[in-house]
Design a protein around this motif. Sequence first.
Motif, short mmCIF file in Angstrom:
data_model
loop_
_atom_site.label_atom_id
_atom_site.label_comp_id
_atom_site.label_asym_id
_atom_site.label_seq_id
_atom_site.Cartn_x
_atom_site.Cartn_y
_atom_site.Cartn_z
N LYS A 491 0.84 -1.20 0.00
CA LYS A 491 0.00 0.00 0.00
C LYS A 491 0.87 1.26 0.00
CE LYS A 491 -3.75 2.28 2.54
NZ LYS A 491 -4.64 2.19 3.74
N THR A 492 1.88 1.26 0.88
CA THR A 492 2.79 2.42 0.93
C THR A 492 3.59 2.51 -0.36
OG1 THR A 492 2.96 2.30 3.33
CG2 THR A 492 4.72 3.44 2.17
N ALA A 493 4.01 1.37 -0.88
CA ALA A 493 4.78 1.38 -2.13
C ALA A 493 3.97 2.01 -3.25
CB ALA A 493 5.20 -0.04 -2.50
N GLU A 494 2.70 1.62 -3.38
CA GLU A 494 1.86 2.17 -4.45
C GLU A 494 1.65 3.67 -4.25
OE1 GLU A 494 0.97 0.97 -7.14
OE2 GLU A 494 1.11 -1.20 -6.95
N MET A 495 1.45 4.09 -2.99
CA MET A 495 1.27 5.52 -2.72
C MET A 495 2.51 6.31 -3.12
SD MET A 495 2.36 8.05 -0.43
CE MET A 495 2.91 7.13 1.01
N ALA A 496 3.70 5.80 -2.71
CA ALA A 496 4.95 6.51 -3.01
C ALA A 496 5.21 6.55 -4.51
CB ALA A 496 6.11 5.84 -2.28
N ILE A 497 4.92 5.45 -5.21
CA ILE A 497 5.14 5.40 -6.67
C ILE A 497 4.21 6.38 -7.37
CG2 ILE A 497 4.95 3.95 -8.72
CD1 ILE A 497 5.74 1.56 -6.89
N ALA A 498 2.95 6.46 -6.89
CA ALA A 498 2.00 7.40 -7.49
C ALA A 498 2.47 8.84 -7.31
CB ALA A 498 0.61 7.22 -6.87
N ARG A 499 2.99 9.16 -6.12
CA ARG A 499 3.50 10.52 -5.88
C ARG A 499 4.72 10.79 -6.77
NH1 ARG A 499 1.76 13.31 -1.33
NH2 ARG A 499 2.91 15.00 -2.34
N LEU A 500 5.58 9.79 -6.91
CA LEU A 500 6.76 9.93 -7.77
C LEU A 500 6.35 10.16 -9.22
CD1 LEU A 500 9.90 9.71 -8.09
CD2 LEU A 500 9.54 7.26 -8.45
N ASP A 501 5.36 9.39 -9.67
CA ASP A 501 4.90 9.47 -11.05
C ASP A 501 4.31 10.84 -11.37
OD1 ASP A 501 4.60 8.50 -13.57
OD2 ASP A 501 2.89 7.20 -13.13
N GLY A 502 3.83 11.53 -10.35
CA GLY A 502 3.24 12.85 -10.55
C GLY A 502 4.25 13.98 -10.68
N LEU A 503 5.53 13.68 -10.45
CA LEU A 503 6.58 14.69 -10.56
C LEU A 503 7.18 14.69 -11.95
CD1 LEU A 503 8.38 14.12 -7.13
CD2 LEU A 503 6.64 15.84 -7.68
N ALA A 504 7.60 15.84 -12.40
CA ALA A 504 8.14 15.98 -13.75
C ALA A 504 9.37 15.10 -13.95
CB ALA A 504 8.49 17.44 -14.02
N GLY A 505 9.40 14.39 -15.07
CA GLY A 505 10.56 13.60 -15.45
C GLY A 505 10.73 12.29 -14.70
N GLN A 506 9.70 11.85 -13.98
CA GLN A 506 9.84 10.65 -13.16
C GLN A 506 9.00 9.48 -13.65
OE1 GLN A 506 12.18 10.54 -10.72
NE2 GLN A 506 12.67 12.57 -11.55
N THR A 507 8.55 9.54 -14.89
CA THR A 507 7.70 8.47 -15.42
C THR A 507 8.43 7.13 -15.45
OG1 THR A 507 6.50 10.05 -16.79
CG2 THR A 507 6.35 7.73 -17.42
N LEU A 508 9.68 7.13 -15.92
CA LEU A 508 10.42 5.87 -16.04
C LEU A 508 10.78 5.28 -14.67
CD1 LEU A 508 12.68 6.55 -19.15
CD2 LEU A 508 10.59 5.17 -19.02
N PRO A 509 11.31 6.07 -13.71
CA PRO A 509 11.56 5.48 -12.39
C PRO A 509 10.29 4.89 -11.77
CG PRO A 509 12.70 7.58 -12.58
CD PRO A 509 11.84 7.45 -13.79
N ALA A 510 9.16 5.58 -11.96
CA ALA A 510 7.90 5.06 -11.41
C ALA A 510 7.51 3.75 -12.09
CB ALA A 510 6.79 6.10 -11.57
#
Length: 795
Positions: A491-510
Amino acid sequence: MVSKSVTLASALTIAVLVLGGCDNAQQREAKYKARGAGYILDRKFDLARVEFKNAAKINPTDPDVYYHLGLIDEAQGDVTNAIANFSRAEVQDRTFVPALLKIARYHLAAEQIEASERKVDTILSVQPDNADAHALRAAQKMRRNDPVESEREARFALARDPANVGAISVLTALQVARGEAASAAATLDSGIARNPDEIALLLMKIDMARKANDLQKVDAAFHSLFRVLPAERVYRADLADIYLKAGRIDAAEAVWREGIAAAPESWGMKQDLIAFLDRNRGIEAAEAEITRYIAASPDQSELYFWLADLYIAHDAPDRAVHLLEKVATTEKFEPQGLNARASLARIQFAQGNRAVTEKLIAMILEKNPTHPDALFMRAGLNFDQGRYQNAVSDLNEVLRDRPRSPEAKQLLAESLLRLGSLDRAAEVQAQLVDIVPQDNAAQVRLAQILSAKGETARARATLDRVTRTNPDYPVGWESLARTAITTQDWKTAEMAIARLDGLAGQTLPAAFLRGEVEAATGKPESAIARFAQVATADPATPLGERALAALVRAYAGLDRLAAAATYLDSLNSKSSFVANLRGETDLALGKRQAAEAEFEKAVGAGGGRPEPYLNLAQLRLNDHRGDQAIDVLRQGAAALPGNDRIALVLADSLSQLGRPGEAIAVYTQVLERNPSLDTAANNLAALIADFQYADPEALRLALRVAERFQGASDPAWIDTLGWVHYRLGNVPEAVSLLRRAVAVGPVSPQMRYHYGAALIRANMKEQAKLELRAATGPGQSFPGIEEARQLLASL
């Protein structure tokens, strides 16, 4: 920050003790404490520490002494020791309120709310109306999302102490959260009127003005803070940045010039202005400012280094070198001349001139063996060469001179990590975070080290602070996701990945992290698609390489390695990493010849990784082509001179191929570079004891490196030390150690031979026979078996 009200109260208490009738020891302690309290008020913390340490010698159970030592640590920025001293005060008196208040605040700051609540409970059990405790309870309730109880506690505290800073802060925060801007401003202004020099309240005023986007009020709030802290550069930097973002560069520059006028002796403030001018006005403006300083203070040699750094930053190293050589020639081997040479060494290192760098460092250290800049440079060189223990030694020396150097702390933590000293690395990294609490990267690195230690709760708390205070910092969310994946907190992993994905240039790390979650939760096909998305974008990046490795693992889990090979071929990559991964895939598919070709390609492509050399060497060793394997490993050792993995495999391979002299030479080099490697120490000592025992100097070396195994639990290491003692003729020590090695077990035939030989020397022949018979039974083979048979025959 030291609380003056607490210190004054303590000083008055001490004065009463001095005036009252006490025995001589009590009087001396009271005088030390009184002087120490006075020094704290005068901010003479080193003198204060001496006085309170003298008091501790007289009365080591006085909690007030440790409390004040904690205040001194806190004032000097050493949070770790401050907490330790407050805790020592609590040990002496479990109800010592000043220390309990401090500890409770630190627990709350670290999000350890339950621990903080327990301390407050203890305080209120002995002082039910303590205003500070109720203010802390208000803060705890606010963290618990209980605004009603939080406000009740805050108002209770203010009723007993209208100037209580903690209660004012909580009540203001609650009013802001409810949207009651006017009430919050009134509460805060009233609090500031009662506490005009209280930094925490002034910072709240600034924060409220910033959120209101009122630049005039922001400026006024900052200038109220500057009145209290005229020489504090961090806050001036904040205001200058605000003006810059508003497009008011002249006002931003004025912030720094006003600071210099308020603190004309602050060279740090002047350096900040130069950096500001360089960034925003250009090199000419910065150069002109330094030149003016040089004209006004021609004896201030530091200014020449500022100018040199400016030239280096603008890719003009020749101008910097010319300037520094002038200083070095003028000052020769005076301190500034040595500093100039240190700066020259830094330039030479940046330009790749390692030999010149080492020569300059050696020249400096010959004249001044503790020169911190030269030692730091040498530590960096040692780190690059894999001489981590040497780097640690140099960095510890640097930190004796500069205990709060962030650069030295960071390099020390990384060196300790390479040595496998996780506990010490975490401790040093935590100290770095205390020094630079605003450094997000330092906090994330601490979390990573804690996670590697298995302290996932502390790692998670650290990352929670980073992401809460810096929600736009992608590395924080990425590290939080990785920690959650490690602990299977999906659950925490998905939340953190979603927040990461919302930042510019972070599509691939997410995408990569989502692939890791899917791979770990039984969705390999989806994971493969994610990894392919990341790898195809750019397989040559570190993220692309991690995605490729993960993709191959996922295919292997599905028993579809041929598909992985096809995908790798489709990349048409010339990278060493891809070739090595392709070779490993071929090897797993049983295609040894194809694998060897890929490993050779990976070695030829370079890339600075040990795996291609190790894989190619192991394949040739398995095919009984030992000389070819050795050639590859020597090639790898030359290409990666600081890599212990290659060196250890090379030494072990030489030993297995019956070339002990060459193996001993390699192990010796490894230990010179990294003395803490126990495996290298054991193998070196064992080889000397087996093959060079006729050389007294070699045996002395073997004993020096094996002495670390005196208290070891590994029977092989105990056996090595015992056998070295046997070769040296130290029979009692040999028998004792070898008996312990056999008792610990498991026992190899060679260990029984060693023990049997030692028993013969000790004239215990019947027992020796038993050991030697067990050692030389059918099918046994080890270095020394012929000697074992001869010994048995002699009995």
